[in-house]
Design a protein around this motif. Structure first.
Motif, mmCIF file in Angstrom:
data_model
loop_
_atom_site.group_PDB
_atom_site.id
_atom_site.type_symbol
_atom_site.label_atom_id
_atom_site.label_comp_id
_atom_site.label_asym_id
_atom_site.label_seq_id
_atom_site.Cartn_x
_atom_site.Cartn_y
_atom_site.Cartn_z
ATOM 1 N N ARG A 217 0.863 -1.186 0.000
ATOM 2 C CA ARG A 217 0.000 0.000 0.000
ATOM 3 C C ARG A 217 0.899 1.236 0.000
ATOM 4 N N TYR A 218 1.414 1.556 -1.162
ATOM 5 C CA TYR A 218 2.451 2.582 -1.231
ATOM 6 C C TYR A 218 1.912 3.985 -1.023
ATOM 7 N N THR A 219 0.662 4.241 -1.437
ATOM 8 C CA THR A 219 0.083 5.566 -1.211
ATOM 9 C C THR A 219 -0.087 5.825 0.277
ATOM 10 N N ASP A 220 -0.596 4.830 0.998
ATOM 11 C CA ASP A 220 -0.736 4.969 2.451
ATOM 12 C C ASP A 220 0.628 5.121 3.116
ATOM 13 N N ALA A 221 1.599 4.344 2.647
ATOM 14 C CA ALA A 221 2.946 4.445 3.210
ATOM 15 C C ALA A 221 3.514 5.842 2.981
ATOM 16 N N ALA A 222 3.323 6.375 1.777
ATOM 17 C CA ALA A 222 3.832 7.716 1.468
ATOM 18 C C ALA A 222 3.189 8.759 2.368
ATOM 19 N N HIS A 223 1.887 8.603 2.636
ATOM 20 C CA HIS A 223 1.194 9.535 3.527
ATOM 21 C C HIS A 223 1.813 9.493 4.921
ATOM 22 N N CYS A 224 2.105 8.292 5.396
ATOM 23 C CA CYS A 224 2.745 8.136 6.711
ATOM 24 C C CYS A 224 4.095 8.834 6.742
ATOM 25 N N TYR A 225 4.902 8.621 5.705
ATOM 26 C CA TYR A 225 6.243 9.201 5.681
ATOM 27 C C TYR A 225 6.192 10.727 5.589
ATOM 28 N N THR A 226 5.177 11.250 4.890
ATOM 29 C CA THR A 226 5.025 12.703 4.814
ATOM 30 C C THR A 226 4.738 13.290 6.192
ATOM 31 N N LEU A 227 3.825 12.651 6.921
ATOM 32 C CA LEU A 227 3.527 13.125 8.270
ATOM 33 C C LEU A 227 4.720 12.938 9.200
ATOM 34 N N ALA A 228 5.462 11.847 9.015
ATOM 35 C CA ALA A 228 6.666 11.627 9.828
ATOM 36 C C ALA A 228 7.669 12.752 9.598
ATOM 37 N N ALA A 229 7.815 13.175 8.335
ATOM 38 C CA ALA A 229 8.738 14.271 8.029
ATOM 39 C C ALA A 229 8.274 15.571 8.672
ATOM 40 N N THR A 230 6.960 15.842 8.608
ATOM 41 C CA THR A 230 6.423 17.066 9.212
ATOM 42 C C THR A 230 6.631 17.071 10.717
ATOM 43 N N ALA A 231 6.339 15.951 11.354
ATOM 44 C CA ALA A 231 6.509 15.860 12.805
ATOM 45 C C ALA A 231 7.979 15.952 13.190
ATOM 46 N N SER A 232 8.867 15.382 12.365
ATOM 47 C CA SER A 232 10.311 15.456 12.637
ATOM 48 C C SER A 232 10.806 16.892 12.569
ATOM 49 N N LYS A 233 10.286 17.642 11.604
ATOM 50 C CA LYS A 233 10.645 19.052 11.491
ATOM 51 C C LYS A 233 10.217 19.803 12.749
ATOM 52 N N GLU A 234 8.990 19.547 13.220
ATOM 53 C CA GLU A 234 8.506 20.191 14.441
ATOM 54 C C GLU A 234 9.354 19.809 15.647
ATOM 55 N N ALA A 235 9.850 18.579 15.646
ATOM 56 C CA ALA A 235 10.664 18.099 16.765
ATOM 57 C C ALA A 235 12.115 18.563 16.663
ATOM 58 N N ASN A 236 12.482 19.128 15.513
ATOM 59 C CA ASN A 236 13.847 19.592 15.270
ATOM 60 C C ASN A 236 14.850 18.448 15.427
ATOM 61 N N THR A 237 14.554 17.332 14.744
ATOM 62 C CA THR A 237 15.422 16.150 14.777
ATOM 63 C C THR A 237 15.847 15.814 13.348
ATOM 64 N N PRO A 238 16.989 16.328 12.901
ATOM 65 C CA PRO A 238 17.396 16.141 11.498
ATOM 66 C C PRO A 238 17.535 14.688 11.072
ATOM 67 N N ASP A 239 18.071 13.839 11.932
ATOM 68 C CA ASP A 239 18.245 12.430 11.548
ATOM 69 C C ASP A 239 16.904 11.748 11.315
ATOM 70 N N LEU A 240 15.962 11.993 12.220
ATOM 71 C CA LEU A 240 14.626 11.418 12.089
ATOM 72 C C LEU A 240 13.950 11.928 10.825
ATOM 73 N N TRP A 241 14.100 13.203 10.553
ATOM 74 C CA TRP A 241 13.537 13.834 9.366
ATOM 75 C C TRP A 241 14.163 13.233 8.106
ATOM 76 N N ALA A 242 15.479 13.101 8.109
ATOM 77 C CA ALA A 242 16.183 12.536 6.952
ATOM 78 C C ALA A 242 15.728 11.106 6.675
ATOM 79 N N CYS A 243 15.512 10.328 7.729
ATOM 80 C CA CYS A 243 15.075 8.937 7.542
ATOM 81 C C CYS A 243 13.656 8.873 6.975
ATOM 82 N N ALA A 244 12.779 9.787 7.409
ATOM 83 C CA ALA A 244 11.423 9.822 6.856
ATOM 84 C C ALA A 244 11.468 10.113 5.361
ATOM 85 N N LEU A 245 12.319 11.068 4.960
ATOM 86 C CA LEU A 245 12.457 11.381 3.538
ATOM 87 C C LEU A 245 13.044 10.204 2.760
ATOM 88 N N THR A 246 13.996 9.510 3.366
ATOM 89 C CA THR A 246 14.621 8.370 2.691
ATOM 90 C C THR A 246 13.612 7.259 2.455
#
Length: 441
Positions: A217-246
């Motif tokens: 379910r790649y569309t659902d997975a992509a949605h999850c990763y997008t939110l993970a990136a947004t939350a990582s940005k709010e948390a100011n955690t570059p490694d977590l953010w980078a992994c969400a993008l990866t």
């Protein structure tokens, strides 16, 4: 003290909940669940719909489970006697597809709500410290102990995911924990607590994405990763953010849309340079970049990326956290093999893949290596090698139901066309078609 509700406890265990995780799912203290099961307390009517939903029951079935357990001869409970006799006292487990769809709908609801919460300004920017703290006291802000418990549960869920034969079984627990974290974000929190809740949410959205990715379910997975990136940005955690993008980029790699993956990975690499140099974030990104360069046909760039990834071996432990970052260099051989197969260099690929098979691989990782070895058989026009390796992958796909493994076989199938005059290859092609059909159903 009331009589024990053994059927209620048995249903909780059947659905994969501990007392703690069920408490998180329905919004009570974990000790409350224990009191329900001992019969010391009865859930209030307003809580029952949420309990029934978590346990996959109707309200009527839940009422039956909450009734005290009668005793049989010699103190043996009627439930236990019925189970021994083979009677169907406990409600039948709901249809797995329906349960999975319910969890998916709940996650989509959480996507919308969490996305809005992350977009809103933090509570502390809207009110002064004194007002914020007063509001937090009134609404029950999350304290440091609760945050630490949330972190432990997140780590536990990643471990459960790693060992689960069917990854989708973990989704209800992930959804329940995300619900709890989202509720925390709705309340006024201190800046430090809000940051930690955002970080923990980003962590779990990546795990939810991994579950969806495994289920094709790649569309659902992509949605999850997008939110993970947004939350990582709010948390100011570059490694977590980078992994969400990866992870988001890897969907494009897996679908062979390499031109789309490249810029996302470049951004992830830039973020990783701002992160913890002791972690393996940038090395994992380099591995995915190597696959991207291989897909683009750039052998030199692929080799450079693989060399960058290999530098992980010079880092001091620990280089990963076992959750959203798990790269430790142990996969380098299989990654090299995959890249060389993609580049059409079986001479380079076979040695790397043979080395990978000698390692301690999970079923899914081994299936990937075997598929690549089957591809080398395609290059050599060797039906025996193809069938030998692909049959083992088919067995893994049937056993695990993994969409990732099924897609590996789907990717292999078009390359079988020139060899379909061979009876063994015809049979293999038919079995892959049957597997893809059953998986789609």
């Amino acid at each position: 003290m009331g009589d024990r509700r053994e059927a209620f406890a048995a249903r909780r265990e059947l659905m994969g909940y501990t007392q703690e995780s069920l408490a998180a799912a329905v919004g009570v203290e974990f000790s409350t669940v224990g009191r329900w099961e001992r019969g010391d307390l009865t859930p209030q009517p307003y809580r029952r719909p949420r309990i029934a939903k978590a346990l996959g029951l109707t309200l009527e079935e839940l009422g039956t489970l909450l009734a005290p357990t009668p005793s049989g001869p010699n103190g043996t409970s009627a439930v236990a006697l019925a189970q021994i006799a083979g009677a169907d006292v406990l409600p039948v487990q709901p249809d797995l597809a329906e349960t999975d769809d319910m969890n998916r709908r709940d996650l989509l609801r959480l996507f919308s709500m969490t996305g809005a919460l992350l977009a809103l300004p933090a509570a502390e920017s809207a009110v002064c410290d004194a007002e914020r703290l007063a509001a937090a006291a009134r609404t029950g802000a999350v304290d440091s102990t609760a945050v630490a418990e949330f972190e432990q549960l997140n780590s536990h869920l990643w471990r459960v995911y790693a060992f689960a034969s069917t990854k989708s079984q973990v989704l209800p627990l992930v959804r329940a924990q995300l619900d709890v974290l989202s509720e925390g974000l709705r309340r006024p929190q201190s800046p430090a607590t809000r940051q930690r809740l955002c970080e923990l949410s980003a962590d779990l959205f990546q795990l939810a994405g991994e579950i969806f990715f495994d289920g094709d379910r790649y569309t659902d997975a992509a949605h999850c990763y997008t939110l993970a990136a947004t939350a990582s940005k709010e948390a100011n955690t570059p490694d977590l953010w980078a992994c969400a993008l990866t992870r988001h980029a890897f969907i494009a790699v897996y679908e062979r849309r390499f031109n789309e993956a490249a810029p996302i990975l470049e951004l992830a690499a830039d973020l990783a340079r701002r992160g913890n140099p002791g972690l393996s974030t940038r090395h994992w990104i380099a591995v995915v970049q190597a696959e991207t360069f291989a897909g683009l046909g750039d052998l030199d760039a692929c080799q450079r990326a693989l060399d960058t990834a290999a530098e992980v071996q010079h880092l001091q432990e620990p280089v990963h956290n076992g959750g959203w970052l798990r790269f430790d260099g142990s996969r380098l051989a299989e990654e090299r093999g995959t890249c060389y197969v993609t580049l059409g260099r079986p001479d380079l690929a076979e040695a790397a893949l043979t080395d990978a098979l000698a390692g301690n691989l999970t079923a899914r990782r081994k299936a990937g290596v075997l598929t690549d070895l089957a591809m080398i058989g395609v290059h050599r026009r060797d039906p025996d090698q193809i069938v030998n390796y692909a049959s083992a992958v088919l067995a893994t796909a049937r056993q695990t139901g993994s969409g990732v493994v099924v897609r590996k076989l789907r990717g292999l199938q078009p390359h079988l066309a020139p060899l379909l005059t061979n009876q063994q290859i015809q049979q293999l092609d038919a079995e892959i078609n049957s597997l893809i059909g059953s998986h789609a159903a």
